[in-house]
Design an enzyme around this catalytic site. Structure first.
Site, mmCIF file in Angstrom:
data_model
loop_
_atom_site.group_PDB
_atom_site.id
_atom_site.type_symbol
_atom_site.label_atom_id
_atom_site.label_comp_id
_atom_site.label_asym_id
_atom_site.label_seq_id
_atom_site.Cartn_x
_atom_site.Cartn_y
_atom_site.Cartn_z
ATOM 1 N N LYS A 28 0.808 -1.227 0.000
ATOM 2 C CA LYS A 28 0.000 0.000 0.000
ATOM 3 C C LYS A 28 0.844 1.281 0.000
ATOM 4 C CE LYS A 28 -4.267 -1.927 1.832
ATOM 5 N NZ LYS A 28 -5.379 -1.782 2.779
ATOM 6 N N ASP A 40 -10.267 2.678 1.632
ATOM 7 C CA ASP A 40 -10.523 2.076 2.949
ATOM 8 C C ASP A 40 -11.213 3.103 3.860
ATOM 9 O OD1 ASP A 40 -9.344 -0.408 2.426
ATOM 10 O OD2 ASP A 40 -7.349 0.312 2.950
HETATM 11 P P1 NAP Z 1 -1.078 -4.588 10.925
HETATM 12 O O1 NAP Z 1 -0.546 -3.354 10.285
HETATM 13 O O2 NAP Z 1 -0.246 -5.824 10.959
HETATM 14 O O3 NAP Z 1 -1.471 -4.197 12.464
HETATM 15 C C1 NAP Z 1 -1.863 -5.196 13.363
HETATM 16 C C2 NAP Z 1 -2.362 -4.551 14.663
HETATM 17 O O4 NAP Z 1 -2.907 -5.593 15.479
HETATM 18 C C3 NAP Z 1 -1.293 -3.843 15.491
HETATM 19 O O5 NAP Z 1 -1.852 -2.681 16.066
HETATM 20 C C4 NAP Z 1 -0.957 -4.905 16.576
HETATM 21 O O6 NAP Z 1 -0.511 -4.337 17.786
HETATM 22 C C5 NAP Z 1 -2.332 -5.505 16.786
HETATM 23 N N1 NAP Z 1 -2.303 -6.846 17.368
HETATM 24 C C6 NAP Z 1 -1.845 -7.994 16.790
HETATM 25 N N2 NAP Z 1 -2.013 -9.040 17.621
HETATM 26 C C7 NAP Z 1 -2.578 -8.545 18.771
HETATM 27 C C8 NAP Z 1 -2.991 -9.125 19.991
HETATM 28 N N3 NAP Z 1 -2.850 -10.444 20.236
HETATM 29 N N4 NAP Z 1 -3.548 -8.337 20.941
HETATM 30 C C9 NAP Z 1 -3.712 -7.005 20.707
HETATM 31 N N5 NAP Z 1 -3.348 -6.377 19.552
HETATM 32 C C10 NAP Z 1 -2.783 -7.149 18.592
HETATM 33 O O7 NAP Z 1 -2.461 -5.029 10.261
HETATM 34 P P2 NAP Z 1 -3.520 -4.125 9.456
HETATM 35 O O8 NAP Z 1 -3.176 -4.104 8.030
HETATM 36 O O9 NAP Z 1 -3.680 -2.837 10.174
HETATM 37 O O10 NAP Z 1 -4.841 -5.035 9.587
HETATM 38 C C11 NAP Z 1 -5.432 -5.307 10.844
HETATM 39 C C12 NAP Z 1 -6.585 -6.278 10.653
HETATM 40 O O11 NAP Z 1 -7.621 -5.672 9.872
HETATM 41 C C13 NAP Z 1 -6.172 -7.557 9.888
HETATM 42 O O12 NAP Z 1 -6.752 -8.678 10.521
HETATM 43 C C14 NAP Z 1 -6.752 -7.374 8.516
HETATM 44 O O13 NAP Z 1 -7.109 -8.607 7.916
HETATM 45 C C15 NAP Z 1 -7.990 -6.528 8.802
HETATM 46 N N6 NAP Z 1 -8.368 -5.688 7.659
HETATM 47 C C16 NAP Z 1 -9.606 -5.850 7.128
HETATM 48 C C17 NAP Z 1 -10.008 -5.055 6.062
HETATM 49 C C18 NAP Z 1 -11.388 -5.229 5.493
HETATM 50 O O14 NAP Z 1 -11.628 -4.830 4.352
HETATM 51 N N7 NAP Z 1 -12.324 -5.802 6.232
HETATM 52 C C19 NAP Z 1 -9.150 -4.082 5.536
HETATM 53 C C20 NAP Z 1 -7.874 -3.929 6.118
HETATM 54 C C21 NAP Z 1 -7.489 -4.745 7.181
HETATM 55 P P3 NAP Z 1 1.049 -4.073 18.067
HETATM 56 O O15 NAP Z 1 1.373 -2.724 17.496
HETATM 57 O O16 NAP Z 1 1.141 -4.108 19.553
HETATM 58 O O17 NAP Z 1 1.825 -5.193 17.410
#
Ligand code: NAP
Length: 276
Positions: free
Chosen positions: A74, A111
């Site tokens: 991205k 998004d």
């Molecule tokens: P990312 O950049 O990898 O960020 C992950 C986040 O989750 C970080 O803030 C991390 O915290 C936190 N985290 C991971 N494991 C955790 C746990 N066990 N307890 C508490 N916090 C935890 O991921 P992203 O791209 O932002 O995406 C996040 C989620 O949204 C993914 O599951 C993705 O599939 C979903 N998503 C969905 C859509 C949709 O269209 N529905 C679009 C985008 C993303 P730390 O900073 O402490 O590591």
């Protein structure tokens, strides 16, 4: 040049690495069919990071109208573009590229508007408090979208320094522990694997979330997520990750075709792919 009848005339796609899990092809191809675009196809495009820039530039001159971009491209998508929307620039990431007739590449982020357009009536962010959980890419777009729409945005993250950095960059407030909010958006990956207790890692409980709140879970998985099951039991309204996927996809579809997307058709295609 004539296009042979058996080849689509216009291509779209989703670039990611990996990308095999993406459900965008089912959703977008259903939308193309439902709007009579029989000669358009939306493809899955697995692209390692080192190839992203060169391949995207060549797609722009080879019959592609545009692409969605997912993890981990991205930020690179914004860098490769010849122009970008103010929203994509402010978020620092693009999930939609649209190609012009002479190979121009325009970057946008759907998004953010997708999240706001998915909120139920009565939960328009203006004048409301929104709590964003997480500090990754999804949280970044959510904070920007909610703040732009007039909400007061609180940010919680497991690693608090990341919440503090993001909040100060985007004009939000970093918080610890549970906080009352009208809108809660889970942008962590908690719940992805369906562990029924996973949501207990988040600062949410029936004392703070209930009737009068709306919980959005960006995470989606077959059978729903434990967080949304709990939120419903607490009396909150809910929006699931499939709805968010549909909303951002519908915004992209509109940018490529100039027409509104058939959102119910897209949702139905995702639900059908769920059960396969
Ligand atoms: P990312 O950049 O990898 O960020 C992950 C986040 O989750 C970080 O803030 C991390 O915290 C936190 N985290 C991971 N494991 C955790 C746990 N066990 N307890 C508490 N916090 C935890 O991921 P992203 O791209 O932002 O995406 C996040 C989620 O949204 C993914 O599951 C993705 O599939 C979903 N998503 C969905 C859509 C949709 O269209 N529905 C679009 C985008 C993303 P730390 O900073 O402490 O590591």
């Amino acid at each position: 040049m004539l296009t042979p009848r058996w080849l689509p005339a216009t291509y779209l796609g989703v670039c990611g690495w990996p990308v095999r899990h993406s459900r965008s092809p089912q959703m977008q191809n259903a939308a193309l069919k439902a709007t009579g675009r029989d000669d358009w196809r939306y493809l899955r495009l697995p692209l390692p990071p080192a190839l992203f820039s060169d391949v995207v530039q060549s797609l722009a001159t080879r019959g592609f109208r545009g692409v969605n971009v997912t993890i981990p491209h991205k930020e690179q998508a914004l860098a490769v573009a010849s122009s970008a929307s103010p929203m994509a620039r402010a978020i620092g990431a693009a999930n939609t590229l649209t190609f012009g007739p002479d190979g121009e590449i325009h970057a946008d982020n759907t998004d953010a508007p997708g999240l706001v357009s998915s909120l139920p009536s009565g939960f328009e962010p203006a004048g409301k408090t929104a709590l964003v959980l997480g500090a990754g890419g999804a949280a970044r777009a959510a904070i920007y979208a909610l703040a732009q729409a007039g909400g007061e945005v609180l940010v919680w993250n497991r690693t608090p320094e990341r919440a503090r950095e993001l909040a100060s960059e985007l004009g939000a407030t970093a918080v610890h522990g549970q906080k009352r909010a009208d809108i809660v958006v889970n942008c962590t990956s908690v719940g992805l694997y369906g562990d029924p207790d996973s949501f207990k890692a988040l600062p949410l409980s029936a004392d703070y979330v209930g009737a009068g709140s709306c919980v959005v879970d960006m995470v989606y998985r077959d059978g729903g997520t434990p967080l949304l099951q709990a939120a419903r039991a607490w009396g909150a309204e809910t929006v699931d990750g499939l709805e968010i996927l549909v909303a951002q996809g519908a915004e992209s579809f509109q940018r490529w075709t100039g027409e509104p997307a058939p959102r119910p058709v897209m949702r139905a295609a995702l639900e059908m792919s769920d059960s396969q």
